[in-house]
Motif scaffolding. Structure first.
Motif, PDB file in Angstrom:
ATOM      1  N   GLY A  41       9.742 -33.605  48.822  1.00  0.00           N
ATOM      2  CA  GLY A  41       9.436 -33.301  50.215  1.00  0.00           C
ATOM      3  C   GLY A  41       7.960 -33.062  50.462  1.00  0.00           C
ATOM      4  N   LEU A  42       7.210 -32.808  49.392  1.00  0.00           N
ATOM      5  CA  LEU A  42       5.759 -32.640  49.502  1.00  0.00           C
ATOM      6  C   LEU A  42       5.025 -33.959  49.258  1.00  0.00           C
ATOM      7  N   GLY A  43       5.788 -35.035  49.006  1.00  0.00           N
ATOM      8  CA  GLY A  43       5.157 -36.323  48.736  1.00  0.00           C
ATOM      9  C   GLY A  43       4.502 -36.394  47.377  1.00  0.00           C
ATOM     10  N   ASP A  44       4.919 -35.547  46.456  1.00  0.00           N
ATOM     11  CA  ASP A  44       4.289 -35.432  45.138  1.00  0.00           C
ATOM     12  C   ASP A  44       4.959 -36.390  44.155  1.00  0.00           C
ATOM     13  N   VAL A  45       4.202 -37.378  43.663  1.00  0.00           N
ATOM     14  CA  VAL A  45       4.780 -38.418  42.813  1.00  0.00           C
ATOM     15  C   VAL A  45       5.130 -37.912  41.418  1.00  0.00           C
ATOM     16  N   ARG A  46       4.747 -36.691  41.092  1.00  0.00           N
ATOM     17  CA  ARG A  46       5.144 -36.141  39.790  1.00  0.00           C
ATOM     18  C   ARG A  46       6.649 -35.953  39.691  1.00  0.00           C
ATOM     19  N   ALA A  72       9.241 -38.594  52.206  1.00  0.00           N
ATOM     20  CA  ALA A  72       7.848 -38.147  52.163  1.00  0.00           C
ATOM     21  C   ALA A  72       7.074 -38.793  51.019  1.00  0.00           C
ATOM     22  N   LEU A  73       7.771 -39.390  50.076  1.00  0.00           N
ATOM     23  CA  LEU A  73       7.091 -40.039  48.951  1.00  0.00           C
ATOM     24  C   LEU A  73       6.494 -41.371  49.386  1.00  0.00           C
ATOM     25  N   PRO A  74       5.439 -41.829  48.717  1.00  0.00           N
ATOM     26  CA  PRO A  74       4.890 -43.157  49.031  1.00  0.00           C
ATOM     27  C   PRO A  74       5.960 -44.227  48.813  1.00  0.00           C
ATOM     28  N   ALA A  75       6.076 -45.129  49.759  1.00  0.00           N
ATOM     29  CA  ALA A  75       7.101 -46.170  49.660  1.00  0.00           C
ATOM     30  C   ALA A  75       6.951 -46.977  48.371  1.00  0.00           C
ATOM     31  N   ALA A  76       5.723 -47.261  47.970  1.00  0.00           N
ATOM     32  CA  ALA A  76       5.502 -48.072  46.776  1.00  0.00           C
ATOM     33  C   ALA A  76       6.045 -47.408  45.519  1.00  0.00           C
ATOM     34  N   GLU A  77       6.067 -46.078  45.489  1.00  0.00           N
ATOM     35  CA  GLU A  77       6.560 -45.359  44.320  1.00  0.00           C
ATOM     36  C   GLU A  77       8.083 -45.358  44.252  1.00  0.00           C
ATOM     37  N   LEU A  78       8.714 -45.083  45.375  1.00  0.00           N
ATOM     38  CA  LEU A  78      10.170 -44.930  45.382  1.00  0.00           C
ATOM     39  C   LEU A  78      10.901 -46.256  45.578  1.00  0.00           C
ATOM     40  N   MET A  79      10.236 -47.257  46.124  1.00  0.00           N
ATOM     41  CA  MET A  79      10.907 -48.496  46.507  1.00  0.00           C
ATOM     42  C   MET A  79      11.672 -49.167  45.368  1.00  0.00           C
ATOM     43  N   PRO A  80      11.096 -49.335  44.167  1.00  0.00           N
ATOM     44  CA  PRO A  80      11.867 -50.014  43.107  1.00  0.00           C
ATOM     45  C   PRO A  80      13.169 -49.281  42.778  1.00  0.00           C
ATOM     46  N   LEU A  81      13.118 -47.971  42.716  1.00  0.00           N
ATOM     47  CA  LEU A  81      14.305 -47.178  42.419  1.00  0.00           C
ATOM     48  C   LEU A  81      15.325 -47.309  43.543  1.00  0.00           C
ATOM     49  N   LEU A  82      14.854 -47.254  44.760  1.00  0.00           N
ATOM     50  CA  LEU A  82      15.741 -47.325  45.906  1.00  0.00           C
ATOM     51  C   LEU A  82      16.402 -48.699  45.997  1.00  0.00           C
ATOM     52  N   ARG A  83      15.646 -49.748  45.795  1.00  0.00           N
ATOM     53  CA  ARG A  83      16.201 -51.102  45.867  1.00  0.00           C
ATOM     54  C   ARG A  83      17.239 -51.324  44.776  1.00  0.00           C
ATOM     55  N   ARG A  84      16.976 -50.789  43.597  1.00  0.00           N
ATOM     56  CA  ARG A  84      17.945 -50.942  42.511  1.00  0.00           C
ATOM     57  C   ARG A  84      19.259 -50.243  42.848  1.00  0.00           C
ATOM     58  N   ASP A  85      19.170 -49.069  43.430  1.00  0.00           N
ATOM     59  CA  ASP A  85      20.385 -48.337  43.783  1.00  0.00           C
ATOM     60  C   ASP A  85      21.156 -49.047  44.891  1.00  0.00           C
ATOM     61  N   LEU A  86      20.440 -49.584  45.886  1.00  0.00           N
ATOM     62  CA  LEU A  86      21.120 -50.316  46.952  1.00  0.00           C
ATOM     63  C   LEU A  86      21.742 -51.605  46.423  1.00  0.00           C
ATOM     64  N   ALA A 104      14.813 -46.272  56.822  1.00  0.00           N
ATOM     65  CA  ALA A 104      14.593 -46.272  58.269  1.00  0.00           C
ATOM     66  C   ALA A 104      13.372 -45.446  58.631  1.00  0.00           C
ATOM     67  N   THR A 105      13.146 -44.373  57.918  1.00  0.00           N
ATOM     68  CA  THR A 105      11.973 -43.535  58.170  1.00  0.00           C
ATOM     69  C   THR A 105      10.681 -44.282  57.855  1.00  0.00           C
ATOM     70  N   TRP A 106      10.708 -45.143  56.868  1.00  0.00           N
ATOM     71  CA  TRP A 106       9.513 -45.885  56.472  1.00  0.00           C
ATOM     72  C   TRP A 106       9.173 -47.015  57.436  1.00  0.00           C
ATOM     73  N   GLY A 107      10.139 -47.502  58.201  1.00  0.00           N
ATOM     74  CA  GLY A 107       9.854 -48.567  59.154  1.00  0.00           C
ATOM     75  C   GLY A 107       9.377 -49.837  58.470  1.00  0.00           C
ATOM     76  N   PRO A 108       8.283 -50.458  58.945  1.00  0.00           N
ATOM     77  CA  PRO A 108       7.815 -51.726  58.363  1.00  0.00           C
ATOM     78  C   PRO A 108       7.499 -51.645  56.879  1.00  0.00           C
ATOM     79  N   ASP A 109       7.184 -50.445  56.377  1.00  0.00           N
ATOM     80  CA  ASP A 109       6.907 -50.313  54.949  1.00  0.00           C
ATOM     81  C   ASP A 109       8.144 -50.552  54.092  1.00  0.00           C
ATOM     82  N   ALA A 110       9.314 -50.584  54.721  1.00  0.00           N
ATOM     83  CA  ALA A 110      10.551 -50.848  53.985  1.00  0.00           C
ATOM     84  C   ALA A 110      10.829 -52.336  53.832  1.00  0.00           C
ATOM     85  N   ALA A 111       9.922 -53.194  54.270  1.00  0.00           N
ATOM     86  CA  ALA A 111      10.159 -54.641  54.259  1.00  0.00           C
ATOM     87  C   ALA A 111      10.553 -55.202  52.895  1.00  0.00           C
ATOM     88  N   PRO A 112      10.020 -54.716  51.763  1.00  0.00           N
ATOM     89  CA  PRO A 112      10.452 -55.283  50.481  1.00  0.00           C
ATOM     90  C   PRO A 112      11.948 -55.158  50.217  1.00  0.00           C
TER      91      PRO A 112
END
Length: 353
Positions: A41-46, A72-86, A104-112
């Motif tokens: 929730g703090l956007g901390d990639v650790r 709150a995390l950068p889309a580029a960091e979470l995206m691979p994990l999220l796409r794999r789960d979906l 949905a919160t990421w909007g256009p950044d969710a394009a990948p």
């Protein structure tokens, strides 16, 4: 409690990250889950190693209320994990709904994630997937045909209640809106919303008309009439739609001001936060709202009722809404930001059916 603290936990980010690292071999997934969502929730990639552990154990998406913190995390960091789960199970219900909420919160950044989201159109999360595709916009144009079918009726998604042929799908309006967003063509959406207005369902299409902006100008009379509705949420939505469509704040301001309860305690039945947000978007012409917004911001009493389990997060969100609205009133020009585009800020996409 840390998850509820939201941004207030920022001074403790290093301690939370260190505690997570110390639990790498701990069997207590419950503690790891809570600490991970607090740090996310703090956007901390650790937090990423902990999230990988939770997803392997099928725990990451089980709690929708907490999973929203992942946005709150950068889309580029979470995206691979999220796409794999979906992609692992597009027919999954609850887990996919949480993941789609983040996208949905990421909007256009969710394009990948368009391929995985499009696959979800065929499962029980079709409504949530439709909303994500609309927020992504033109990069999701490959889904336009399916969205048009869902909007016009020849094909019906599974939805959360199965392919019931006895009535229209509850996401028809969302599908029409998403089609307009991914194609740039408003004609299908306007045809559907015009039929809704004619059949007395105007309150359901107000958010979508607001998004269309000047393109919905033919419906200004219907929108103006709904500003006198007995329902507070409908009045607020109509006032916002009026301003988005016409750029004229004058009829909207009394409605929005009248919907800001100076004693609002966080009860979700009342539209105070949304009215506050719309006043901030209108900007300088809403200067009369400054005293009541300032008074709400300076109150010592935190929001929340005994039944509100996330009252700290609600208070944090309302504080941000008030702060942004006051900044908007003090700095925005009177011109409606939808003029010429018909498109709102990211947080103002339609929320209903």
């Amino acid at each position: 409690m840390l998850v509820q603290a939201g941004r207030a936990a920022a001074p403790h980010a290093d301690r939370i990250a260190a505690r997570l690292d110390s639990l790498v071999r701990d069997p207590d997934d419950y503690l790891i889950e809570r600490l991970a969502f607090a740090l996310a929730g703090l956007g901390d990639v650790r937090v990423m190693p902990a999230l990988h552990r939770l997803t392997v154990r099928k725990l990451l998406w089980r709690n929708g209320r907490h999973a929203r913190a992942l946005a709150a995390l950068p889309a580029a960091e979470l995206m691979p994990l999220l796409r794999r789960d979906l992609g692992a199970d597009a027919a999954d219900g609850g887990g996919n709904a949480c993941a789609l909420d983040v996208l949905a919160t990421w909007g256009p950044d969710a394009a990948p994630a368009v391929p995985e989201v499009t696959a979800c159109l065929e499962g029980p999360c079709a409504y949530e997937a439709t909303r994500v595709l609309g927020r992504i916009g033109p990069p999701a144009a490959a889904a336009a045909g399916r969205l048009a079918e869902y909007a016009t009726g020849p094909v019906r998604p599974l939805g959360p209640w199965g392919p019931d042929p006895r009535g229209p799908w509850h996401g028809v309006r969302m599908a029409a809106w998403a089609h307009s967003r991914v194609t740039g063509d408003d004609s299908l959406a306007l045809r559907i919303y015009t039929a809704d207005l004619a059949s007395g369902l105007g309150s359901r299409v107000l958010p979508y008309l607001a998004d269309l902006g000047p393109a919905a100008a033919r419906h200004t009379d219907a929108v103006r009439a709904l500003m006198d509705s007995p329902g507070a949420w409908t009045r607020v939505a109509a006032a916002h739609a009026w301003w988005r469509i016409t750029g004229d704040p004058e009829p909207a301001l009394p409605v929005l001001l009248g919907s800001v309860d100076p004693e609002w305690d966080g009860h979700p039945a009342y539209p105070t936060p949304r009215a506050v947000r719309h006043l901030g978007e209108i900007g300088a012409p809403a200067a009369a709202a400054e005293p009541v917004l300032t008074r709400l911001l300076e109150r010592e009493t935190r929001l929340g009722r005994p039944w509100e389990s996330i009252r700290i997060l609600a208070d944090d969100a309302f504080t941000r809404t008030l702060t942004e609205a006051l900044a908007g009133i003090g700095s925005h020009s009177p011109e409606c930001p939808s003029a010429g585009t018909g498109r709102p800020h990211q947080h103002e996409y339609p929320w209903g059916t």
